[in-house]
Design a protein around this motif. Structure first.
Motif, mmCIF file in Angstrom:
data_model
loop_
_atom_site.group_PDB
_atom_site.id
_atom_site.type_symbol
_atom_site.label_atom_id
_atom_site.label_comp_id
_atom_site.label_asym_id
_atom_site.label_seq_id
_atom_site.Cartn_x
_atom_site.Cartn_y
_atom_site.Cartn_z
ATOM 1 N N PHE A 3 0.811 -1.213 0.000
ATOM 2 C CA PHE A 3 0.000 0.000 0.000
ATOM 3 C C PHE A 3 0.849 1.269 0.000
ATOM 4 O O PHE A 3 0.349 2.337 -0.313
ATOM 5 C CB PHE A 3 -0.955 -0.002 1.194
ATOM 6 N N VAL A 4 2.100 1.150 0.347
ATOM 7 C CA VAL A 4 3.024 2.285 0.287
ATOM 8 C C VAL A 4 3.671 2.370 -1.094
ATOM 9 O O VAL A 4 3.849 3.461 -1.644
ATOM 10 C CB VAL A 4 4.111 2.157 1.385
ATOM 11 N N LEU A 5 4.012 1.231 -1.649
ATOM 12 C CA LEU A 5 4.752 1.205 -2.906
ATOM 13 C C LEU A 5 3.888 1.577 -4.119
ATOM 14 O O LEU A 5 4.403 2.155 -5.079
ATOM 15 C CB LEU A 5 5.388 -0.169 -3.130
ATOM 16 N N ILE A 6 2.613 1.262 -4.075
ATOM 17 C CA ILE A 6 1.760 1.596 -5.224
ATOM 18 C C ILE A 6 1.632 3.107 -5.406
ATOM 19 O O ILE A 6 1.789 3.601 -6.526
ATOM 20 C CB ILE A 6 0.402 0.880 -5.116
ATOM 21 N N PRO A 7 1.376 3.901 -4.345
ATOM 22 C CA PRO A 7 1.375 5.359 -4.550
ATOM 23 C C PRO A 7 2.738 5.898 -4.992
ATOM 24 O O PRO A 7 2.808 6.822 -5.803
ATOM 25 C CB PRO A 7 0.980 5.927 -3.185
ATOM 26 N N VAL A 8 3.816 5.305 -4.489
ATOM 27 C CA VAL A 8 5.156 5.721 -4.913
ATOM 28 C C VAL A 8 5.319 5.451 -6.411
ATOM 29 O O VAL A 8 5.836 6.292 -7.151
ATOM 30 C CB VAL A 8 6.249 4.987 -4.098
ATOM 31 N N ILE A 69 10.288 -4.715 -6.640
ATOM 32 C CA ILE A 69 10.013 -4.946 -5.214
ATOM 33 C C ILE A 69 8.582 -5.438 -5.034
ATOM 34 O O ILE A 69 8.319 -6.362 -4.251
ATOM 35 C CB ILE A 69 10.281 -3.664 -4.400
ATOM 36 N N LEU A 70 7.640 -4.821 -5.742
ATOM 37 C CA LEU A 70 6.250 -5.266 -5.653
ATOM 38 C C LEU A 70 6.090 -6.715 -6.096
ATOM 39 O O LEU A 70 5.358 -7.489 -5.465
ATOM 40 C CB LEU A 70 5.351 -4.364 -6.509
ATOM 41 N N LEU A 71 6.780 -7.081 -7.159
ATOM 42 C CA LEU A 71 6.712 -8.470 -7.622
ATOM 43 C C LEU A 71 7.336 -9.428 -6.615
ATOM 44 O O LEU A 71 6.844 -10.543 -6.402
ATOM 45 C CB LEU A 71 7.374 -8.603 -8.988
ATOM 46 N N ALA A 72 8.440 -9.013 -5.997
ATOM 47 C CA ALA A 72 9.108 -9.863 -5.034
ATOM 48 C C ALA A 72 8.279 -10.022 -3.762
ATOM 49 O O ALA A 72 8.167 -11.119 -3.209
ATOM 50 C CB ALA A 72 10.483 -9.298 -4.694
ATOM 51 N N VAL A 73 7.670 -8.927 -3.323
ATOM 52 C CA VAL A 73 6.902 -8.962 -2.071
ATOM 53 C C VAL A 73 5.535 -9.598 -2.283
ATOM 54 O O VAL A 73 5.100 -10.423 -1.485
ATOM 55 C CB VAL A 73 6.740 -7.529 -1.508
ATOM 56 N N GLY A 74 4.858 -9.226 -3.356
ATOM 57 C CA GLY A 74 3.494 -9.697 -3.556
ATOM 58 C C GLY A 74 3.369 -10.848 -4.516
ATOM 59 O O GLY A 74 2.268 -11.263 -4.845
ATOM 60 N N GLY A 75 4.453 -11.384 -4.992
ATOM 61 C CA GLY A 75 4.405 -12.436 -5.994
ATOM 62 C C GLY A 75 3.795 -13.731 -5.491
ATOM 63 O O GLY A 75 3.201 -14.476 -6.257
#
Length: 78
Positions: A3-8, A69-75
């Motif tokens: 939720f932090v990375l998507i706005p970034v 990072i999003l792919l690694a965290v949410g994959g």
């Protein structure tokens, strides 16, 4: 964290578009600046084009890092 990375990511994408538009505007104004101010005007517009190109590449690189990072965290989530 997602939720932090998507706005970034959205901000970085906006900065990419902003840099692209400013670079194109500087490119289009180069001829006018050359006619009005001579070589100094052309040089100034070319420097602005270069700065905007570098900014665009920088923001695109940062956006790619955020996507990685999003792919690694949410994959692993379904």
């Amino acid at each position: 964290m997602i939720f932090v990375l998507i706005p970034v990511l959205l901000v970085l994408m906006g900065l990419v578009v902003w840099s692209l538009v400013r670079g194109i505007a500087a490119f289009l104004n180069t001829t006018r600046a050359g006619l009005e101010r001579g070589d100094e005007g052309i040089k100034e517009m070319q420097e602005l084009q270069n700065r905007m190109m570098f900014n665009r590449i920088k923001y695109q690189g940062l956006a790619i890092v955020v996507v990685a990072i999003l792919l690694a965290v949410g994959g692993g989530h379904k």
